[in-house]
Motif scaffolding. Structure first.
Motif, short mmCIF file in Angstrom:
data_model
loop_
_atom_site.label_atom_id
_atom_site.label_comp_id
_atom_site.label_asym_id
_atom_site.label_seq_id
_atom_site.Cartn_x
_atom_site.Cartn_y
_atom_site.Cartn_z
N ALA A 34 5.01 19.59 -1.57
CA ALA A 34 4.03 19.75 -0.50
C ALA A 34 3.11 18.53 -0.42
CB ALA A 34 3.22 21.01 -0.73
N ARG A 35 2.69 18.04 -1.56
CA ARG A 35 1.82 16.86 -1.56
C ARG A 35 2.55 15.64 -1.00
NH1 ARG A 35 -2.97 16.94 -4.43
NH2 ARG A 35 -3.46 18.93 -5.43
N LYS A 36 3.85 15.55 -1.26
CA LYS A 36 4.63 14.44 -0.74
C LYS A 36 4.72 14.52 0.78
CE LYS A 36 9.04 12.04 -1.35
NZ LYS A 36 10.34 12.03 -2.09
N ARG A 37 4.89 15.76 1.30
CA ARG A 37 4.96 15.91 2.77
C ARG A 37 3.63 15.57 3.44
NH1 ARG A 37 8.11 20.46 1.23
NH2 ARG A 37 6.33 21.87 1.38
N LEU A 38 2.53 15.86 2.75
CA LEU A 38 1.22 15.62 3.35
C LEU A 38 0.70 14.20 3.08
CD1 LEU A 38 -0.56 19.01 2.56
CD2 LEU A 38 0.40 18.27 4.73
N ALA A 39 1.40 13.45 2.24
CA ALA A 39 0.94 12.11 1.87
C ALA A 39 0.77 11.19 3.08
CB ALA A 39 1.89 11.50 0.85
N PRO A 40 1.73 11.14 4.04
CA PRO A 40 1.54 10.27 5.21
C PRO A 40 0.28 10.62 6.00
CG PRO A 40 3.83 10.94 5.04
CD PRO A 40 3.07 11.78 4.06
N LYS A 41 0.02 11.91 6.15
CA LYS A 41 -1.18 12.36 6.86
C LYS A 41 -2.44 11.91 6.13
CE LYS A 41 -3.08 15.16 10.08
NZ LYS A 41 -2.83 15.08 11.52
N LEU A 42 -2.42 12.03 4.80
CA LEU A 42 -3.57 11.64 4.00
C LEU A 42 -3.79 10.14 4.10
CD1 LEU A 42 -5.76 12.35 1.91
CD2 LEU A 42 -4.04 12.00 0.13
N GLU A 43 -2.73 9.36 4.06
CA GLU A 43 -2.85 7.90 4.16
C GLU A 43 -3.41 7.49 5.51
OE1 GLU A 43 0.01 3.93 3.74
OE2 GLU A 43 0.80 5.94 3.28
N SER A 44 -2.94 8.15 6.58
CA SER A 44 -3.46 7.83 7.93
C SER A 44 -4.93 8.20 8.04
CB SER A 44 -2.65 8.59 8.98
OG SER A 44 -1.29 8.21 8.95
N LEU A 45 -5.29 9.34 7.46
CA LEU A 45 -6.68 9.78 7.49
C LEU A 45 -7.59 8.78 6.78
CD1 LEU A 45 -8.93 11.85 7.99
CD2 LEU A 45 -8.13 13.11 5.97
N ASN A 46 -7.19 8.34 5.60
CA ASN A 46 -8.00 7.37 4.86
C ASN A 46 -8.12 6.05 5.60
OD1 ASN A 46 -9.00 8.59 2.44
ND2 ASN A 46 -6.92 8.66 1.64
N GLU A 47 -7.04 5.62 6.23
CA GLU A 47 -7.08 4.38 6.99
C GLU A 47 -8.04 4.49 8.17
OE1 GLU A 47 -6.27 0.48 8.16
OE2 GLU A 47 -5.95 1.55 6.27
N ALA A 48 -8.01 5.65 8.84
CA ALA A 48 -8.91 5.85 9.98
C ALA A 48 -10.36 5.91 9.53
CB ALA A 48 -8.52 7.14 10.72
N LEU A 49 -10.62 6.57 8.40
CA LEU A 49 -11.98 6.64 7.89
C LEU A 49 -12.46 5.25 7.46
CD1 LEU A 49 -11.72 9.89 5.73
CD2 LEU A 49 -13.02 9.63 7.85
N ARG A 50 -11.58 4.46 6.89
CA ARG A 50 -11.97 3.13 6.41
C ARG A 50 -12.27 2.19 7.57
NH1 ARG A 50 -9.78 -1.70 5.51
NH2 ARG A 50 -7.78 -1.07 6.41
N THR A 51 -11.49 2.26 8.63
CA THR A 51 -11.66 1.35 9.77
C THR A 51 -12.63 1.87 10.82
OG1 THR A 51 -9.71 2.34 10.87
CG2 THR A 51 -9.34 0.42 9.45
N GLY A 52 -13.13 3.09 10.64
CA GLY A 52 -14.07 3.65 11.60
C GLY A 52 -13.43 4.15 12.88
N THR A 53 -12.10 4.41 12.87
CA THR A 53 -11.40 4.87 14.07
C THR A 53 -11.08 6.35 14.01
OG1 THR A 53 -9.26 4.25 13.08
CG2 THR A 53 -10.39 2.60 14.45
N PHE A 54 -11.67 7.08 13.06
CA PHE A 54 -11.35 8.50 12.90
C PHE A 54 -11.82 9.31 14.09
CE2 PHE A 54 -12.69 12.72 11.36
CZ PHE A 54 -11.43 13.22 11.04
N ASP A 55 -10.94 10.18 14.58
CA ASP A 55 -11.24 11.11 15.67
C ASP A 55 -10.91 12.51 15.18
OD1 ASP A 55 -11.31 12.72 17.93
OD2 ASP A 55 -10.50 11.17 19.24
N LEU A 56 -11.95 13.34 15.00
CA LEU A 56 -11.74 14.66 14.44
C LEU A 56 -10.81 15.50 15.30
CD1 LEU A 56 -12.53 16.67 12.22
CD2 LEU A 56 -14.44 17.41 13.66
#
Length: 420
Positions: free
Chosen positions: A36-58
């Motif tokens: 399950a963690r492996k399946r959610l890893a891409p989502k988590l990586e995208s989320l962290n990238e968006a938070l880091r770059t300030g492009t996160f949209d809830l």
């Protein structure tokens, strides 16, 4: 930074992150597991990238979808990322006045009851010397990953114990471990994101053992001060640790069965339990050790400790090392090394004599032979010739039939030519 966490009540995974000053939990339908963690890893990586770059949209990352999945088959759940069913901002439950110093003092007082005295002293020293000066006034929930990485880099530049050296990776890892334990306990209690997630320990270089040869052992025992002759004999030929031989009492010497019963140790000048449960063991006396202990009994048989000073107190490791051991090595022109190498020497001498590894492990107080083969692999005698020589003989016997005769032109020599 966002992280994947598991709820205690149902083990369902959720995304835990902070955004715009608030904390959010985005619940998923996945039950915690490596898959399950492996399946959610891409989502988590995208989320962290968006938070880091300030492009996160809830709304884009976690839309409020109450519609169930169209298929509940295993195949469908592996292909489709289950949409979060709940996205809720929560505020930290940590009081603003709760500093790292306040929580670490509380943590220390609560957990020290299960520690040995030496570990207690180590933790207290690391707190006072490194952690509190750096994080003491910071709110425990406000310690960031960037601050932790900067702190670790700072530690790597500090001087070590030896002149001209820096703090070792092992020492730095110990300091970071204490920091991790404090922050993890605080994060669990007050429900904030643990900032040290995925932070790996520094790689520790493999240290090589430096045992003495049997000839060197004979020279050391012959040249040492007379009052330490029997002491060194027992150390070299039993493999006892410093604390074990210093804590050895006459009541643990069984001359009738020729056994040394290791039951106590001296740590920090005080009697303590042995290093591990496996360290509680019976060491078989060889004839040399037996004779040395018989002779020692004439000198200290009226005392509690087998090896002690004039006051009857156990030998002090630092005093022996600085005043007896190092001067002896210098006198014989031998490379300086810790007294602990007497233990390595016993292990390598046993191996050279062909003793069974299982028996050696028991004599050393190891729970298994794993450490024996890992630390002393190059000293294990090749009793079964498992060194490639059998394969070499097979190649020579087989290929010799195809070797060119004296009349045939000879090929140029090859760096991979088989040994004759």
């Amino acid at each position: 930074m966002a992280s994947l966490r598991s709820r205690k009540e149902n083990h369902q995974l959720f995304f835990d992150f902070r955004w715009n000053g608030a904390r959010y939990r985005a619940q998923t339908d996945e039950v915690d597991s490596p898959a399950a963690r492996k399946r959610l890893a891409p989502k988590l990586e995208s989320l962290n990238e968006a938070l880091r770059t300030g492009t996160f949209d809830l709304g884009k990352f976690f839309p409020d979808l109450a519609v169930p999945l169209t298929s509940t088959s295993p195949a469908a759940t592996h292909e489709v990322l289950p949409p979060p069913s709940v996205v809720t901002p929560i505020t930290s439950a940590v009081p603003c006045s709760l500093s790292f110093r306040s929580f670490s003092d509380q943590w220390y007082s609560e957990f020290r009851v299960g520690w040995r005295k030496t570990y207690d002293a180590t933790v207290r020293g690391l707190l006072d010397q490194h952690l509190l000066p750096r994080f003491g006034t910071t709110a425990v929930s406000a310690v960031t990953r960037a601050q932790i990485l900067e702190f670790r880099a700072h530690l790597s530049k500090l001087p070590g114990r030896r002149e001209g050296s820096k703090l070792s990776p092992a020492r730095i890892n110990t300091i970071m471990l204490i920091l991790r334990q404090i922050l993890q306990e605080a994060a669990d209690r007050y429900e904030f994101t643990m900032p040290m997630g995925r932070l790996k320990p520094l790689k520790i270089p493999k240290s090589d053992v430096m045992p003495f040869t049997l000839t060197q052992v004979q020279d050391l025992i012959a040249r040492v001060r007379p009052d330490y002759k029997h002491y060194l004999t027992v150390r070299f030929f039993t493999g006892m640790r410093s604390g074990e031989i210093h804590g050895l009492k006459w009541k643990y010497i069984d001359f009738e069965r020729r056994l040394i019963l290791v039951r106590e140790t001296i740590v920090g000048g005080e009697e303590d339990y042995t290093k591990t449960d496996a360290s509680q063991r019976d060491i078989v006396m060889n004839s040399v050790v037996y004779d040395a202990l018989l002779a020692q009994k004439k000198a200290t048989g009226n005392r509690d400790y087998v090896f002690c000073n004039l006051k009857g107190e156990p030998v002090d490791t630092i005093n022996f090392t600085k005043r007896v051991w190092y001067p002896l090595l210098r006198h014989l022109g031998l490379e300086l090394r810790r007294p602990y190498q007497t233990r390595h020497t016993a292990a390598t001498l046993w191996l050279a004599a062909g003793e069974m590894p299982e028996w050696i492990a028991r004599q050393l107080g190891h729970a298994s032979t794993e450490m024996l083969f890992r630390v002393y692999s190059r000293y294990v005698p090749n009793l079964t010739r498992n060194d490639g020589s059998a394969f070499d003989r097979m190649l020579q016997q087989t290929l010799s039939r195809d070797r060119p005769s004296a009349q045939d032109p000879q090929p140029p020599p090859s760096p991979w030519r088989l040994a004759a």
